[in-house]
Scaffold this motif. Structure first.
Motif, mmCIF file in Angstrom:
data_model
loop_
_atom_site.group_PDB
_atom_site.id
_atom_site.type_symbol
_atom_site.label_atom_id
_atom_site.label_comp_id
_atom_site.label_asym_id
_atom_site.label_seq_id
_atom_site.Cartn_x
_atom_site.Cartn_y
_atom_site.Cartn_z
ATOM 1 N N HIS A 39 7.825 5.191 -6.160
ATOM 2 C CA HIS A 39 7.989 4.834 -7.576
ATOM 3 C C HIS A 39 6.830 5.391 -8.374
ATOM 4 O O HIS A 39 5.753 5.662 -7.834
ATOM 5 N N ARG A 40 7.069 5.598 -9.657
ATOM 6 C CA ARG A 40 6.013 6.001 -10.564
ATOM 7 C C ARG A 40 5.339 4.736 -11.045
ATOM 8 O O ARG A 40 6.004 3.788 -11.470
ATOM 9 N N LYS A 41 3.999 4.690 -10.990
ATOM 10 C CA LYS A 41 3.295 3.438 -11.192
ATOM 11 C C LYS A 41 3.160 3.075 -12.666
ATOM 12 O O LYS A 41 3.223 3.926 -13.536
ATOM 13 N N ARG A 42 2.973 1.779 -12.904
ATOM 14 C CA ARG A 42 2.929 1.278 -14.267
ATOM 15 C C ARG A 42 1.555 1.485 -14.920
ATOM 16 O O ARG A 42 1.455 2.039 -16.007
ATOM 17 N N VAL A 43 0.483 1.048 -14.272
ATOM 18 C CA VAL A 43 -0.844 1.134 -14.879
ATOM 19 C C VAL A 43 -1.336 2.584 -14.871
ATOM 20 O O VAL A 43 -2.032 3.023 -15.786
ATOM 21 N N THR A 44 -0.954 3.324 -13.851
ATOM 22 C CA THR A 44 -1.353 4.726 -13.734
ATOM 23 C C THR A 44 -0.092 5.578 -13.545
ATOM 24 O O THR A 44 0.226 5.991 -12.430
#
Ligand SMILES: [Zn+2]
Length: 115
Positions: A80-85
Motif C-alpha cells: 500500500h501507499r502510506k498515509r503519513v509518507t
C-alpha cells in the motif's frame, strides 16, 4: 541494498523492491489488524511493479490518503501507499520470495491513534 521479488497468490501482480532490511513493522490501525499485516517500508524509487497493474484494485477510507492495493483476482494485499509518507510503500513481506523475515527486528507502530 538487496533486491527481492514479490507477487500476489495468483502471480498476476509481480513486483520488485530494493531494501536495506532495517526493520519490519506491524500496525494497529483498523485495516492492518484485519490484514494481519507484517510490512517493510520502501521509497517509491525502490519499488517496481513488473506486471499486473490492471489487476490491482485500490481501497481507501478515513482520510483517503493511503492507497491500499489488492489483487482483484486472488484478493491478496501485496503493498500500500502510506498515509503519513505517501512517497513510500508498505510492502507485505509474506508476498516476497525468499525473504528473511525471522532475521529482521519487528517494530509495532501506532496507526489507530492517528486522526
Ligand atoms: Zn492475484
Amino acid at each position: 541494498m538487496k533486491t527481492f521479488k514479490g507477487s500476489c497468490h495468483c502471480q498476476a501482480v509481480q513486483f520488485e523492491i530494493d531494501t536495506d532490511l532495517s526493520e519490519l513493522t506491524t500496525c494497529d490501525c483498523s485495516i492492518c489488524v484485519k490484514k494481519n499485516a507484517l510490512m517493510i517500508k520502501v521509497h517509491e524509487t525502490s519499488m517496481r511493479i513488473l506486471s499486473g497493474n490492471k489487476s490491482l484494485t485500490t481501497y481507501q477510507f478515513h482520510s483517503n490518503t493511503a492507497k491500499h492495493y489488492f489483487c482483484n483476482i486472488c484478493g491478496i494485499y501485496p503493498f500500500h501507499r502510506k498515509r503519513v509518507t505517501p512517497d513510500h510503500f508498505g510492502v507485505n513481506v509474506h508476498c516476497l520470495d525468499d525473504f528473511p523475515i525471522n532475521d529482521i527486528p519487528v517494530r509495532a507502530t501506532i496507526g489507530a491513534a492517528m486522526k
